[in-house]
Each structure stands twice: as structure tokens, then as C-alpha cells.
Design an enzyme around this catalytic site. Structure first.
Site, PDB file in Angstrom:
ATOM      1  CD  GLU A 166      -2.970  -1.142   2.255  1.00  0.00           C
ATOM      2  OE1 GLU A 166      -2.873  -0.280   3.146  1.00  0.00           O
ATOM      3  OE2 GLU A 166      -3.921  -1.936   2.186  1.00  0.00           O
ATOM      4  CD  GLU A 350      -3.709  -5.913   3.608  1.00  0.00           C
ATOM      5  OE1 GLU A 350      -4.485  -5.075   4.118  1.00  0.00           O
ATOM      6  OE2 GLU A 350      -2.475  -5.803   3.636  1.00  0.00           O
TER       7      GLU A 350
HETATM    8  C1  FCB Z   1      -4.529  -2.229   5.434  1.00  0.00           C
HETATM    9  C2  FCB Z   1      -3.163  -2.600   5.954  1.00  0.00           C
HETATM   10  C3  FCB Z   1      -3.185  -3.669   7.003  1.00  0.00           C
HETATM   11  C4  FCB Z   1      -4.346  -3.500   7.945  1.00  0.00           C
HETATM   12  C5  FCB Z   1      -5.626  -3.362   7.173  1.00  0.00           C
HETATM   13  C6  FCB Z   1      -6.853  -3.260   8.037  1.00  0.00           C
HETATM   14  O1  FCB Z   1      -4.492  -0.928   4.958  1.00  0.00           O
HETATM   15  O2  FCB Z   1      -2.365  -3.055   4.900  1.00  0.00           O
HETATM   16  O3  FCB Z   1      -1.941  -3.660   7.661  1.00  0.00           O
HETATM   17  O4  FCB Z   1      -4.106  -2.446   8.787  1.00  0.00           O
HETATM   18  O5  FCB Z   1      -5.546  -2.224   6.358  1.00  0.00           O
END
Ligand code: FCB
Length: 439
Positions: A166, A350
């Protein structure tokens, strides 16, 4: 719930974590990080909590890997801490740190779990933060050197490698809004960091590729936007928000250029000669990771760039206050494939939700998370039907952990962690996923 058999053969399911959020950074000779400094600064983090102990994964990694294997996951997305490997960011290596990751990777292979590594998930060594961190134009070189050191130790057994998690959060939350470490609020530092983190990604990909590693990727996060109204001012704010939140890094990686509107507004802050770096920024990747959680309503704001305001929306919200909008996942998978990455394989690296989960009689009833995951599985499946080359899905997160500025209060795990006893309790969502993956 959607099952493994509802997805194409070979579709990979996994769970994600990150080093600073789970390991316990006070163990094993790890160096100080800018998250330790940020958390030690009054007002930054809920209860001033930090990652010193976190989930004590540094000592409990074997049982944690057992949980991944027992759920039937194919792969595990973990990250390595720069400061654990190089406590000062450069120079002397912490042998204990390399040994730890070596054991961890072997532990995955012994359990039949494919290791997907992320080389940077936000714990910049303080010694490099002292030099300006991601706003320093030398950071790309420092990062590539670290990438070669850690991959030199474990790279022969890694399934897929991501550079930086990210890039938006690293640069924009770290240097523009100040919500994340180092907590800087300065547009010039932020825009330079946005470029430097892109260049660090590309420099590392070039170096690793030259050293013979393959399956190199990037991981971006995406925020879905809905307009507050249909005015031209709102439409312009939507464009600014989309350029900043969703298109800046993708454009760099896949077009070798940044969004024109953004460059017009704040390009004067980019480091001198930045155009010459774009070939490196856009060095080809083998796969792209998509992190997606929520949608937000966008309105125009007075004041300096990005001049965007978020308005509270009506959709059901998670413990984070994030609006649940599963179709946003399909939207971004389509956007990536249709406008940027083409045939490059995509992974959802994610997706998940925080919930105020409680253990009751040895069980955690998180039906709301099961529903959330199922709704997003449906959208992932739909994207595949629409032609997106999506090859895997990783849930965030394996277990409750240190949720950055929100401390230990926000629970994202499919496994509950009692942070006093360190007891792990698989939640109903863990059992539901296990059943789904078995059929
Ligand atoms: C993302 C992050 C991860 C976690 C999630 C909820 O932005 O990569 O580390 O904090 O959000």
C-alpha cells in the site's frame, strides 16, 4: 457460503498478516522503527499502544502456522521487517532476524503452505526516518539493498514476492494526513514520498529481477468513492480523490506516468528529474495485489489539494466505521484489468473487516464477518466471470493484531487473540472458511 469449488481450479486462498502488527518488535534484536516513535508521541495512537509485544508471533509462530494449515489455506502472505533484518536500516545485519524468517519460511513449506512475502509493511527503521524517511530521495536505493539481503536468505523458497504494501498509506497517510508514522503533515514531503516509494518499488523489482528472482509484484489499496451529489464541484472532487487514492501508483506502474490532473496540481513538489525515474517505476511486474475494504462518500472541500471531504454514508459499517460495499471490489478488479494491468494476474491480497468480537464459552460468533467475506467472494467470482484474470484471495487477517493508530482495539482476525494471555481462539469465520475450503 461460497466454496473452493465455486472458483476455478488452482485458485489460491490464503491469509495475510504483517510483521510489526504481529511479531513483537522488542524481541530478537530488531531495531527501532518509526512506528515506535509515532506511538510514543502523545495523541497519535489509541492508548499509545505499540508493536513491542503484539501477538508474540516471534515466539508462537509454529502454532500460528498450524492454524493456517489446519484451515486449509494454500498460501500465507506475511511480511519481513526491515528493522529486524537491518536494525539501522543499512549496514550491519541482525543475524537473529534473518534466522527467524528462515525458520518461518521452512515452517510454511513443512506444512504445505506457499510463502507470499511482502518486503515492506510500514516499519521503517528509525535511523532512516531520521534522514527524512520516504521523503528522502535516497530511500529507493536503501530499500533495494535491504530487499536483496532478505531475499538472499529466503528468496529461494518464496512463492511470490511483493515489494511494498500500500504505497498510498506509506506516503499519503504517513506524510500528508499524518495519521500514520511518521505523522508528517506536509504536502511537499508527501508528494516526494509518493514518488520515492514508487521508485523504491521499481528499483527493488529491477534489482531482484537482475538477481534471478521471479514472480515479483506490487500491492495497492483502493478506496471506493460515491459522489455526495451530481454537481460539477463534486465531480471534480471525485476525480481528485480517485487520482490520489486509486490511480497514482497504478498509473506509475503500468503507464510510466502519473495522472495529469494530479501533476498539474502538485507536480512542483516532485523531486527534480522525476520523469527520468519513470522507466524504473514502471518496470514490469508479474502480478498485482489488490487490497480492498470499503466505500466512502466524497464531497468538494475548500482549501488546498486534494480539497476533498468525506461525508458519512448510510451503508452498514464495520468496527472501523468503514461502509461495507462489496461491489467496490469488483469495480477495482475491473478497473485494474481493463485500464492498467491487462492480462497480468491479480490477487486480492487483503480483504476483511474489524468487529468487536468477544469470546463466549470458547467460541466467537462473528456471523457478520462470515457474511462480509461471502459477499466479497461473490464479487470476486463475478469479476472472474467478467474476464478479470483473478487468481487468488487472501483474507485480512489471520488473527487480531496491532491495527496501527487504532491500537489493539480493532479486531480483524478470523482467529481471536487475547492480548493478555496470548490465547488464540478460532472464530466462527475461521471454521466457516475451513469448511468452505474443504469443499
Ligand atoms: C490495510 C493494511 C493492514 C491493515 C488493514 C486493516 O491498509 O495493509 O496492515 O491495517 O488495512
Amino acid at each position: 457460503m461460497y466454496k473452493r469449488s465455486d472458483f476455478p481450479a488452482g485458485f489460491q486462498f490464503g491469509a495475510s498478516t504483517a510483521a510489526y502488527q504481529i511479531e513483537g518488535h522488542s524481541f530478537g534484536g530488531a531495531g527501532r522503527t518509526h512506528w515506535d516513535d509515532f506511538a510514543a508521541t502523545s495523541g497519535n495512537v489509541v492508548r499509545a499502544e505499540n508493536g513491542a509485544v503484539a501477538c508474540d508471533h516471534y515466539h508462537r509462530w509454529e502454532a500460528d502456522l498450524d492454524l493456517i494449515r489446519d484451515a486449509g489455506f494454500d498460501a500465507y502472505r506475511f511480511s519481513t521487517s526491515w528493522a529486524r533484518v537491518l536494525p539501522e536500516g543499512r549496514g550491519a545485519v541482525n543475524a537473529e532476524g534473518l534466522d527467524f524468517y528462515d525458520r518461518l519460511v521452512d515452517g510454511m513449506l513443512e506444512r504445505g503452505i506457499k510463502p507470499m512475502i511482502t518486503l515492506y509493511h510500514w516499519e521503517l527503521p528509525s535511523a532512516l526516518a531520521d534522514l527524512g524517511g520516504w521523503a528522502n530521495n535516497d530511500v529507493a536505493k536503501w530499500f533495494a539493498d535491504y530487499a536483496e539481503i532478505i531475499m538472499g536468505r529466503v528468496g529461494d523458497r518464496i512463492w511470490k514476492t511483493a515489494t511494498i504494501n500500500e504505497l498510498y498509506c506509506v506516503s499519503v497517510l504517513g506524510y500528508l494526513t499524518g495519521h500514520h508514522a511518521p505523522g508528517t503533515r506536509n504536502v511537499r514531503a508527501a508528494v516526494r514520498a509518493m514518488h520515492n516509494v514508487s521508485l523504491a518499488h521499481g528499483t527493488a523489482v529491477e534489482a531482484l529481477r537482475a538477481a534471478g528472482y521471479g514472480d515479483l509484484g506490487a500491492v495497492c489499496n483502493f478506496t471506493h468513492h460515491r459522489p455526495v451529489d451530481d454537481s460539477p464541484e463534486t465531480a471534480a472532487a471525485m476525480q481528485r480523490a480517485d487520482d490520489l487514492d486509486n490511480r497514482f501508483f497504478l498509473s506509475g506502474f503500468f503507464k510510466g506516468a502519473y495522472p495529469e490532473g494530479l501533476v498539474e496540481l502538485v507536480g512542483q513538489h516532485l523531486p527534480e528529474g522525476w520523469q527520468d525515474d519513470m522507466k524504473t517505476v514502471s518496470t514490469p511486474v508479474d502480478w498485482l495485489g489488490v487490497n480492498y475494504y470499503f466505500s466512502t462518500i466524497v464531497a468538494a472541500d475548500d482549501g488546498p489539494w486534494p480539497a476533498v471531504r468525506q461525508v458519512e454514508g448510510p451503508l452498514p459499517k464495520t468496527q472501523m466505521g468503514w461502509e461495507i460495499y462489496p461491489d467496490g471490489l469488483r469495480h477495482f478488479l475491473r478497473m485494474c484489468a481493463d485500464e492498467y494491468s491487462g492480462e497480468t494476474p491479480l490477487y486480492i491480497t487483503e480483504n476483511g473487516m474489524a468487529n468487536a468480537d468477544l469470546v463466549d464459552g470458547g467460541a466467537v460468533a462473528d456471523q457478520v464477518r462470515i457474511d462480509y467475506l461471502d459477499q466479497h467472494f461473490a464479487k470476486a467470482r463475478q469479476a472472474i466471470d467478467e474476464g478479470v484474470p483473478l487468481e487468488g484471495y487472501f483474507v485480512w487477517s489471520l488473527m487480531d493484531n496491532y491495527e496501527w493508530a487504532l491500537g489493539y482495539e480493532k479486531r480483524f482476525g478470523i482467529v481471536h487473540v487475547d492480548f493478555d494471555s496470548q490465547e488464540r481462539t478460532p472464530k466462527a469465520s475461521y471454521h466457516a472458511l475451513k469448511a468452505a475450503l474443504a469443499s
